[in-house]
Design an enzyme around this catalytic site. Structure first.
Site, PDB file in Angstrom:
ATOM      1  N   LYS A  80       0.858  -1.180   0.000  1.00 24.64           N
ATOM      2  CA  LYS A  80       0.000   0.000   0.000  1.00 24.64           C
ATOM      3  C   LYS A  80       0.896   1.233   0.000  1.00 24.64           C
ATOM      4  O   LYS A  80       1.916   1.262   0.701  1.00 24.64           O
ATOM      5  CB  LYS A  80      -0.892  -0.028   1.239  1.00 24.64           C
ATOM      6  CG  LYS A  80      -1.924   1.083   1.311  1.00 24.64           C
ATOM      7  CD  LYS A  80      -2.830   0.887   2.529  1.00 24.64           C
ATOM      8  CE  LYS A  80      -3.895   1.949   2.660  1.00 24.64           C
ATOM      9  NZ  LYS A  80      -4.795   1.726   3.817  1.00 24.64           N
ATOM     10  N   SER A 155      -9.726   1.886   2.915  1.00 21.36           N
ATOM     11  CA  SER A 155      -8.872   2.626   2.026  1.00 21.36           C
ATOM     12  C   SER A 155      -7.849   1.772   1.283  1.00 21.36           C
ATOM     13  O   SER A 155      -7.290   2.242   0.281  1.00 21.36           O
ATOM     14  CB  SER A 155      -8.120   3.699   2.811  1.00 21.36           C
ATOM     15  OG  SER A 155      -7.228   3.101   3.725  1.00 21.36           O
ATOM     16  N   SER A 179      -9.853  -0.368   7.037  1.00 25.47           N
ATOM     17  CA  SER A 179      -9.273  -0.255   5.698  1.00 25.47           C
ATOM     18  C   SER A 179      -8.661  -1.508   5.102  1.00 25.47           C
ATOM     19  O   SER A 179      -8.388  -1.542   3.903  1.00 25.47           O
ATOM     20  CB  SER A 179      -8.216   0.835   5.676  1.00 25.47           C
ATOM     21  OG  SER A 179      -8.854   2.069   5.522  1.00 25.47           O
TER      22      SER A 179
HETATM   23  N1  GLN Z   1     -13.005   4.332   6.449  1.00 19.69           N
HETATM   24  C1  GLN Z   1     -12.314   4.752   7.621  1.00 19.69           C
HETATM   25  C2  GLN Z   1     -11.905   6.201   7.486  1.00 19.69           C
HETATM   26  O1  GLN Z   1     -12.207   6.758   6.501  1.00 19.69           O
HETATM   27  C3  GLN Z   1     -11.143   3.869   7.905  1.00 19.69           C
HETATM   28  C4  GLN Z   1      -9.956   4.165   7.094  1.00 19.69           C
HETATM   29  C5  GLN Z   1      -8.778   3.310   7.474  1.00 19.69           C
HETATM   30  O2  GLN Z   1      -8.934   2.279   8.119  1.00 19.69           O
HETATM   31  N2  GLN Z   1      -7.602   3.769   7.088  1.00 19.69           N
HETATM   32  O3  GLN Z   1     -11.315   6.773   8.323  1.00 19.69           O
END
Ligand code: GLN
Length: 516
Positions: A80, A155, A179
Site C-alpha cells: 500500500k 482505504s 481499511s
Molecule cells: N473508512 C475509515 C476512514 O475513513 C477507515 C480508514 C482506514 O482504516 N484507514 O477513516
C-alpha cells in the site's frame, strides 16, 4: 490445462519456487505482465517497481548457487502506498506527497526484503488512507475487479483489488477503522487487521496513531498467516509494538479450534442487507456444524456509538499528524505564482469578512506558504478531517468532543472485554452491503456509516479478519468478519483456514481477471 500461476495461493507458489518448478523471475514476469494489461482499467498500482524482475532474477541465481534464502524467497508482494520505501515513491495517493521519496524503508518492508520477497510496486488508496471506497485518491479511484463500475472498498482498495484480480498474490495494507477488512470483504479476499502493537508501524505514514495497524491481504488465511509471521514482531523504533514472540501462524493452522463459542450480535446481522445476512448466516451454520461450535447471541451495548466515537478520535489524531505537511519538510510546495494568485483571493475574502488578524497573518511569508501549500496539496476529504479534528481538539470543545470520545472508547473496549468472557470469537458481517457504485455515496456521513462494523476492533485494539463467504445475486462478494481477543490472530486464522477448506468462494475469479 493446469491452473495459471496467478490463480494460485501464495503458499502453493512458494512450494513451486522451493521445488524449483517455477523461477522467481518467471513468476514476477507473469504478474508484471498482468499488471501491464489490467492496471489501466483498474487503477490498482500507483507505481510499478522497475527493478522487480531484476530482483527476482537475483533470487533465482542465489538459489542456483545454493545460497541460503529467506522464507518468502521469490514471492511477489504489493505494498500500500502509505508504506515507506527508499527505492520507490511513497505518495499516500495525495498531491501533497506526489513524487516524495522516503529516505528509509518501513520496518515491514525491511522484513519483507530480508525474507527475499519481491516487491511489485505500490498500490492505490484513499488519500492518506481516509475513506471507505478508494474514491478520495488524488490519482483516481480503484475499480472493483468483480464489477468495474463499483468501488473496491477502502482505504486499501488497491491492495485488495490487486489480489482479487491476480495482479499480486500477497499485499500489505493498513487498517485504522476497517481499511483492510472492508476492501477485502468487497473484493472477495482475506484481510487481517492484527492486534494493536502486533506489527511495527515504523515507516507507515501516520493517520491516527492510536488506531493504525498494518496487516496482510491475500486469497487465503494461510497466505495471510505466512505474510503476518514475516512482518510481525517487536521493533524498538515503534514504541507501541509489543515485545511478544510471534507464533508460527502458518504451522498452527492445522489445529482447528473445536467447541468454540462463537458470539454474534443479532442486531448487526439484522441491519445488513438480505444477501449479506444470508451469506453470513450460512457461514456461521457451517462453522457450527463442522467444529462442534456453539452460537451465542451477545450484546455490545456501546457499538452504536462506535462510528461517532471513531470519527472524533481519528480526525483529531489526523489533524495533529498531518500538521507536518507544511510545504517545507515533505513533498508538495505551492509555486510562487500559485501563491500570489491565492494570496490575492484570500486577501479579498478576509477583507470582505473583516478579519484583520487573518490579513495580518497573510503578510507572513511562512503562513502564506503553509496556507497555499495545504490548500492545494490536500483533497476535500483530508481537509474535512483536519477541520473536524482541529475543532474537536480546540479549547472550549475538547471536553465536549475529544475527551468524551475517549471515554466512550473505553466503554466500547469494555464491551469487547466482557464479550470475550462469554465467547471465543465474535462473528458477523464486514459491511451492511456488497460493493456500491462509484460515485454513489456523495454524503460524507453516509460514507462514514459504511464503517459501522469495522471501527470497533480498532477502538478496542483487538484483531479482526474478513474472509469471503459468498456472493450476492449480482456476483459481488460478501465478507464474514471474525474478531477475537487481543493477540488471538492464530485462532482467527485457524478458523478462517478451516472455513476455506470447506468452501470454494476464494477459488472463484472475477470475469475481468480471466479475460487476459
Ligand atoms: N473508512 C475509515 C476512514 O475513513 C477507515 C480508514 C482506514 O482504516 N484507514 O477513516
Amino acid at each position: 490445462m493446469s491452473t495459471p500461476l496467478w490463480q494460485l495461493p501464495a503458499a502453493q507458489l512458494l512450494a513451486l519456487l522451493q521445488q524449483g518448478d517455477v523461477g522467481a523471475e518467471e513468476l514476477a514476469v507473469q504478474f508484471l505482465d498482468r499488471i501491464e494489461m489490467l492496471n489501466e482499467r483498474l487503477g490498482v498500482f500507483l507505481y510499478v517497481n522497475p527493478e522487480a524482475r531484476q530482483q527476482a532474477r537475483r533470487i533465482d541465481q542465489r538459489r542456483r548457487a545454493g545460497e541460503p534464502l529467506g522464507p518468502l524467497a521469490g514471492l511477489p508482494v504489493a505494498l500500500k502506498d502509505n508504506l515507506c520505501t527508499a527505492d520507490m515513491p511513497t505518495t499516500c495517493a495525495s498531491r501533497m506527497l506526489q513524487g516524495y521519496r522516503s529516505p528509509f524503508d518501513a520496518t515491514v518492508v525491511e522484513r519483507l526484503r530480508r525474507a527475499d520477497a519481491v516487491v511489485l510496486g505500490k498500490t492505490n488508496l484513499d488519500e492518506f488512507a481516509m475513506g471507505s471506497s478508494n474514491e478520495t485518491s488524488y490519482f483516481g479511484p480503484v475499480r472493483n475487479p468483480w464489477d468495474a463500475e463499483r468501488i473496491p472498498g477502502g482505504s486499501s482498495g488497491g491492495a485488495a483489488a490487486a489480489v482479487a484480480a491476480g495482479l499480486a498474490p500477497l499485499s500489505l495494507g493498513s487498517d485504522t477503522g476497517g481499511s483492510i477488512r472492508l476492501p477485502a470483504g468487497l473484493c472477495g479476499v482475506v484481510g487481517l487487521k492484527p492486534t494493536y502493537g502486533r506489527v511495527s508501524r515504523w515507516g507507515l505514514v501516520a493517520f491516527a496513531s492510536s488506531l493504525d495497524q498494518i496487516g496482510p491481504l491475500a486469497r487465503t488465511a494461510e497466505d495471510c498467516a505466512l505474510l503476518l509471521e514475516t512482518v510481525a514482531g517487536h521493533d524498538p523504533r515503534d514504541s507501541t509494538s509489543v515485545p511478544q514472540p510471534v507464533p508460527p501462524y502458518r504451522q498452527r493452522l492445522s489445529e482447528p479450534p473445536r467447541q468454540l463459542r462463537i458470539g454474534y450480535v443479532p442486531e448487526h446481522l439484522e441491519q445488513a442487507s438480505e444477501p449479506v445476512q444470508q451469506a453470513v448466516r450460512q457461514a456461521l451454520d457451517l462453522l457450527v456444524q463442522n467444529l462442534d461450535a456453539q452460537l451465542v447471541p451477545i450484546q455490545m451495548s456501546h457499538a452504536r456509538f462506535a462510528v461517532a466515537t471513531y470519527y472524533i478520535i481519528a480526525p483529531s489524531e489526523a489533524s495533529s499528524n498531518l500538521a507536518r505537511y507544511d510545504g517545507i519538510h515533505y513533498g508538495y510546495r505551492a509555486d510562487e505564482q500559485a501563491m500570489l494568485d491565492q494570496l490575492r483571493r484570500q486577501r479579498e475574502e478576509l477583507r470582505r469578512a473583516g478579519d484583520d488578524r487573518g490579513l495580518e497573518e497573510l503578510d507572513s511569508p511562512l503562513v502564506r506558504l503553509y496556507r497555499t501549500t495545504r490548500s492545494q496539496g490536500f483533497g476535500a476529504e483530508v481537509k474535512r478531517r483536519i477541520m473536524l479534528g482541529t475543532y474537536a481538539l480546540s479549547a472550549g470543545y475538547y471536553d465536549q468532543y475529544y475527551l468524551k470520545a475517549l471515554k466512550v472508547r473505553r466503554l466500547i473496549r469494555q464491551d469487547y472485554l466482557d464479550a470475550f468472557e462469554q465467547v471465543d470469537v465474535i462473528a458477523g458481517p464486514v459491511s451492511t452491503t456488497t460493493a456500491f457504485a462509484l460515485g454513489e455515496k456523495q454524503d460524507p456521513l453516509e460514507m462514514y456509516l459504511v464503517d459501522l462494523y469495522t471501527v470497533g476492533a480498532n477502538l478496542a485494539g483487538v484483531p479482526a479478519l474478513s474472509v469471503p463467504c459468498g456472493f450476492d445475486s449480482e456476483g459481488l462478494p460478501v465478507g464474514l468478519q471474525l474478531q477475537g481477543p487481543l493477540f488471538s490472530e492464530a485462532r482467527l486464522l485457524q478458523l478462517a483456514h478451516h472455513y476455506q477448506q470447506h468452501t470454494a468462494w476464494h477459488k472463484q475469479h472475477p470475469q475481468l481477471a480471466l479475460q487476459v
